[in-house]
Design a protein around this motif. Structure first.
Motif, PDB file in Angstrom:
ATOM      1  N   SER A  56       0.828  -1.205   0.000  1.00 53.44           N
ATOM      2  CA  SER A  56       0.000   0.000   0.000  1.00 53.44           C
ATOM      3  C   SER A  56       0.861   1.253   0.000  1.00 53.44           C
ATOM      4  CB  SER A  56      -0.921   0.001   1.228  1.00 53.44           C
ATOM      5  OG  SER A  56      -1.616   1.228   1.308  1.00 53.44           O
ATOM      6  N   LYS A  57       0.457   2.233  -0.804  1.00 55.86           N
ATOM      7  CA  LYS A  57       1.179   3.515  -0.852  1.00 55.86           C
ATOM      8  C   LYS A  57       0.884   4.362   0.393  1.00 55.86           C
ATOM      9  CE  LYS A  57       2.865   3.227  -5.107  1.00 55.86           C
ATOM     10  NZ  LYS A  57       3.612   2.007  -5.181  1.00 55.86           N
ATOM     11  N   GLU A  58      -0.246   4.052   1.043  1.00 58.65           N
ATOM     12  CA  GLU A  58      -0.617   4.817   2.237  1.00 58.65           C
ATOM     13  C   GLU A  58       0.289   4.419   3.395  1.00 58.65           C
ATOM     14  OE1 GLU A  58      -4.725   4.282   3.117  1.00 58.65           O
ATOM     15  OE2 GLU A  58      -5.283   4.287   1.011  1.00 58.65           O
ATOM     16  N   LYS A  59       0.967   5.406   3.976  1.00 62.05           N
ATOM     17  CA  LYS A  59       1.893   5.103   5.075  1.00 62.05           C
ATOM     18  C   LYS A  59       1.585   5.975   6.276  1.00 62.05           C
ATOM     19  CE  LYS A  59       5.964   3.277   2.757  1.00 62.05           C
ATOM     20  NZ  LYS A  59       7.411   3.448   2.568  1.00 62.05           N
ATOM     21  N   ASP A  60       1.614   5.338   7.441  1.00 62.81           N
ATOM     22  CA  ASP A  60       1.489   6.103   8.676  1.00 62.81           C
ATOM     23  C   ASP A  60       2.830   6.772   8.972  1.00 62.81           C
ATOM     24  OD1 ASP A  60      -1.091   5.065   8.929  1.00 62.81           O
ATOM     25  OD2 ASP A  60      -0.329   3.281   9.961  1.00 62.81           O
ATOM     26  N   ASP A  61       2.797   7.836   9.757  1.00 56.95           N
ATOM     27  CA  ASP A  61       4.046   8.480  10.170  1.00 56.95           C
ATOM     28  C   ASP A  61       4.862   7.499  11.006  1.00 56.95           C
ATOM     29  OD1 ASP A  61       3.345  10.857   8.958  1.00 56.95           O
ATOM     30  OD2 ASP A  61       2.302  11.600  10.746  1.00 56.95           O
ATOM     31  N   PRO A  62       6.185   7.403  10.724  1.00 52.64           N
ATOM     32  CA  PRO A  62       7.017   6.472  11.498  1.00 52.64           C
ATOM     33  C   PRO A  62       6.954   6.760  12.994  1.00 52.64           C
ATOM     34  CG  PRO A  62       8.229   7.370   9.623  1.00 52.64           C
ATOM     35  CD  PRO A  62       6.952   8.136   9.718  1.00 52.64           C
ATOM     36  N   VAL A  63       6.848   5.701  13.778  1.00 53.05           N
ATOM     37  CA  VAL A  63       6.786   5.851  15.229  1.00 53.05           C
ATOM     38  C   VAL A  63       8.209   5.998  15.770  1.00 53.05           C
ATOM     39  CG1 VAL A  63       6.053   4.756  17.377  1.00 53.05           C
ATOM     40  CG2 VAL A  63       4.716   4.424  15.294  1.00 53.05           C
ATOM     41  N   LYS A  64       8.424   6.928  16.689  1.00 52.76           N
ATOM     42  CA  LYS A  64       9.742   7.113  17.289  1.00 52.76           C
ATOM     43  C   LYS A  64      10.087   5.895  18.135  1.00 52.76           C
ATOM     44  CE  LYS A  64       9.557  12.152  17.309  1.00 52.76           C
ATOM     45  NZ  LYS A  64       9.513  13.383  18.119  1.00 52.76           N
ATOM     46  N   LEU A  65      11.400   5.652  18.276  1.00 49.50           N
ATOM     47  CA  LEU A  65      11.867   4.438  18.945  1.00 49.50           C
ATOM     48  C   LEU A  65      11.309   4.301  20.362  1.00 49.50           C
ATOM     49  CD1 LEU A  65      13.623   1.911  18.915  1.00 49.50           C
ATOM     50  CD2 LEU A  65      15.557   3.309  19.657  1.00 49.50           C
ATOM     51  N   LYS A  66      11.343   5.385  21.135  1.00 51.91           N
ATOM     52  CA  LYS A  66      10.858   5.335  22.512  1.00 51.91           C
ATOM     53  C   LYS A  66       9.384   4.949  22.553  1.00 51.91           C
ATOM     54  CE  LYS A  66      10.301   8.087  26.722  1.00 51.91           C
ATOM     55  NZ  LYS A  66      10.366   9.429  27.329  1.00 51.91           N
ATOM     56  N   GLU A  67       8.595   5.597  21.681  1.00 58.51           N
ATOM     57  CA  GLU A  67       7.163   5.301  21.626  1.00 58.51           C
ATOM     58  C   GLU A  67       6.924   3.870  21.153  1.00 58.51           C
ATOM     59  OE1 GLU A  67       3.159   6.933  19.316  1.00 58.51           O
ATOM     60  OE2 GLU A  67       5.034   8.074  19.179  1.00 58.51           O
ATOM     61  N   PHE A  68       7.771   3.444  20.192  1.00 59.78           N
ATOM     62  CA  PHE A  68       7.646   2.086  19.656  1.00 59.78           C
ATOM     63  C   PHE A  68       7.894   1.048  20.744  1.00 59.78           C
ATOM     64  CE2 PHE A  68       9.539  -1.716  17.851  1.00 59.78           C
ATOM     65  CZ  PHE A  68       8.633  -2.041  16.854  1.00 59.78           C
ATOM     66  N   VAL A  69       8.956   1.253  21.534  1.00 58.76           N
ATOM     67  CA  VAL A  69       9.281   0.326  22.631  1.00 58.76           C
ATOM     68  C   VAL A  69       8.141   0.291  23.644  1.00 58.76           C
ATOM     69  CG1 VAL A  69      10.826  -0.096  24.582  1.00 58.76           C
ATOM     70  CG2 VAL A  69      11.779   0.539  22.363  1.00 58.76           C
ATOM     71  N   GLU A  70       7.606   1.467  23.978  1.00 57.51           N
ATOM     72  CA  GLU A  70       6.487   1.551  24.926  1.00 57.51           C
ATOM     73  C   GLU A  70       5.274   0.788  24.407  1.00 57.51           C
ATOM     74  OE1 GLU A  70       5.906   5.705  25.489  1.00 57.51           O
ATOM     75  OE2 GLU A  70       7.592   5.936  26.900  1.00 57.51           O
ATOM     76  N   ASN A  71       4.966   0.963  23.112  1.00 58.31           N
ATOM     77  CA  ASN A  71       3.821   0.271  22.506  1.00 58.31           C
ATOM     78  C   ASN A  71       4.015  -1.243  22.510  1.00 58.31           C
ATOM     79  OD1 ASN A  71       2.566   2.702  22.004  1.00 58.31           O
ATOM     80  ND2 ASN A  71       3.206   2.818  19.873  1.00 58.31           N
ATOM     81  N   THR A  72       5.265  -1.671  22.203  1.00 57.76           N
ATOM     82  CA  THR A  72       5.564  -3.110  22.175  1.00 57.76           C
ATOM     83  C   THR A  72       5.430  -3.719  23.568  1.00 57.76           C
ATOM     84  OG1 THR A  72       7.098  -2.768  20.328  1.00 57.76           O
ATOM     85  CG2 THR A  72       7.280  -4.839  21.527  1.00 57.76           C
ATOM     86  N   LEU A  73       5.979  -3.038  24.572  1.00 55.89           N
ATOM     87  CA  LEU A  73       5.871  -3.516  25.958  1.00 55.89           C
ATOM     88  C   LEU A  73       4.414  -3.565  26.406  1.00 55.89           C
ATOM     89  CD1 LEU A  73       8.884  -1.659  27.634  1.00 55.89           C
ATOM     90  CD2 LEU A  73       8.717  -4.107  27.132  1.00 55.89           C
ATOM     91  N   LYS A  74       3.648  -2.560  25.970  1.00 55.29           N
ATOM     92  CA  LYS A  74       2.224  -2.527  26.300  1.00 55.29           C
ATOM     93  C   LYS A  74       1.503  -3.730  25.681  1.00 55.29           C
ATOM     94  CE  LYS A  74      -1.954   0.291  25.738  1.00 55.29           C
ATOM     95  NZ  LYS A  74      -2.532   1.472  25.058  1.00 55.29           N
ATOM     96  N   THR A  75       1.872  -4.054  24.430  1.00 55.75           N
ATOM     97  CA  THR A  75       1.273  -5.208  23.751  1.00 55.75           C
ATOM     98  C   THR A  75       1.592  -6.497  24.493  1.00 55.75           C
ATOM     99  OG1 THR A  75       1.436  -4.104  21.601  1.00 55.75           O
ATOM    100  CG2 THR A  75       1.197  -6.501  21.579  1.00 55.75           C
ATOM    101  N   PHE A  76       2.865  -6.674  24.897  1.00 57.12           N
ATOM    102  CA  PHE A  76       3.248  -7.877  25.650  1.00 57.12           C
ATOM    103  C   PHE A  76       2.515  -7.947  26.993  1.00 57.12           C
ATOM    104  CE2 PHE A  76       7.086  -8.336  22.899  1.00 57.12           C
ATOM    105  CZ  PHE A  76       6.972  -9.686  22.657  1.00 57.12           C
TER     106      PHE A  76
END
Length: 407
Positions: free
Chosen positions: A195-215
């Protein structure tokens, strides 16, 4: 958004399925060649085992990194360079074997590069399928069944192709891996449309927080899927290693003939994967039932493997039952991960799952080599008990209603 479902062509699915096929061939195809390699390069059996281990260990540690990069920069942008690395790794190992008097170090370097390539390509296929089909769980499950079948089909073909190619020139399998990788690169480049539609890249800190939240939010069923993935691959590769040894030593079956005999339980595993992938259709309660019956089948059959080792027909029946059970559970585990994690974390979570599977692949053969001589039946009984513990974990932690409620 729905347009993406219509854009997934047959060639797109074939292209995606080529990745696990190539990466499986890239590792398993060399197993029947190792004894020849030991003689030609003048290395020990332990050194030859490092040619397989270096590939798997590189993949284990780098898979989660590739998952993060694919979530941040795009699946295709990670897959293509990874396949190119696998291609280069094959060329390095092949040319070193061909031209150098002492090629072992360069073979290992080539294999590590291939492991890095596997880390960046194979696990990304699962979340990419989820991206392509969006919220269509039925089509996602069906496609994942094809992907898992392709992975297994690679295992079926590996001993046969490896033995056949090495019969011409012993180092030809290294170059064959590069050729297969090139075919996969071409298929992905031309037929996989993201898909050509792309979300804005998530910053590393936010990404880690989101991943930990998912776990934290999904830890019960994620733990179940991860540990099952590791256990199933541990069981599969330890039994395959044992079969390869026992067919030569007790039944005098060698070479390509041995490859065909090894392919029998793997072919049934392959068929079971395909059928299960077509049938599950995002049905979580149904998936749990398949997990339960598969674990019962695995636990019951593995216990008898050592006891029937001297009778080839019984040995093939027992390992075939195990193959069917493993084949049924693998696409279920793939589908649970892909269909119940949000797109932003899907690549990373599925990559941790792939790492768990690679741990089983890497650990199975050496563990079996240690216990095979003196503790064979005890180890298989232990594996059966471990399967029953896995069954308890499924009953305790895999709650279909909770997963559906949180998804």
């Amino acid at each position: 958004m729905d347009k993406s479902n219509q854009d997934v062509s047959v060639w797109c699915i074939v292209s995606l399925a080529s990745i696990p096929l190539v990466m499986t061939l890239g590792n398993s195809m060399l197993i029947p060649v190792l004894p020849i390699l030991e003689r030609k390069v003048d290395i020990t059996s332990f050194q030859s085992s490092m040619i397989i281990t270096s590939y798997s260990v590189a993949a284990i540690f780098l898979i989660p990194v590739a998952g993060y990069l694919s979530d941040r920069f795009g699946r295709k942008l990670v897959i293509l360079p990874s396949l190119i690395l696998a291609l280069i790794g094959g060329l390095i190992a092949g040319f070193a074997s061909w031209k150098m008097a002492d090629p072992y170090t360069w073979i290992i370097i080539g294999r590590i590069l291939q492991g890095i390539g596997a880390a960046g390509a194979m696990p990304i296929v699962l979340p990419l399928v989820g991206d392509l089909y969006k919220d269509d769980d039925e089509k996602t499950s069906s496609c994942l069944g094809i992907i898992e079948t392709s992975n297994t089909f690679g295992k079926v073909l590996s001993p046969i192709i490896g033995s056949a190619i090495a019969a011409f020139i012993w180092f030809l399998p290294f170059f064959a891996i590069s050729v297969f990788s090139l075919v996969s690169i071409a298929l992905i480049f031309f037929f996989v449309k993201v898909s050509k539609e792309k979300d804005d890249p998530v910053k590393l800190k936010e990404f880690v927080e989101n991943t930990l939240k998912t776990f934290k939010e999904h830890w019960k069923w994620l733990f179940t899927v991860f540990i099952l993935g590791a256990f199933v691959m541990l069981l599969l590769f330890s039994v395959l290693f044992y079969l390869s040894e026992i067919l030569e030593k007790k039944h005098d079956i060698e070479g390509i003939k041995k490859g065909f005999v090894l392919a029998i339980p793997l072919l049934l595993l392959c068929i079971a994967s395909f059928i299960t992938g077509r049938k599950i259709k995002g049905d979580l309660p149904g998936m749990k039932k398949i997990m339960i019956f598969s674990l019962i089948g695995m636990s019951a059959s593995v216990v008898f493997t050592g006891f029937v080792s001297k009778r080839l027909i019984l040995l093939l029946i027992v390992t075939s039952i195990m193959g069917i059970a493993i084949g049924a559970i693998l696409p279920v585990l793939d589908a649970v991960i892909t269909e119940n994690i949000e797109k932003q974390e899907r690549g990373t979570i599925s990559s941790f799952y792939s790492s768990a599977r690679f741990i089983g692949v890497a650990a199975g053969p050496p563990i079996m080599s240690l216990v095979m001589k003196d503790y064979l039946n005890i180890s298989y009984i232990g594996a059966g008990i471990l399967g029953l513990i896995m069954l308890f974990i499924v009953f305790r932690f895999f709650k279909a209603e909770e997963i559906q409620a949180k998804h």
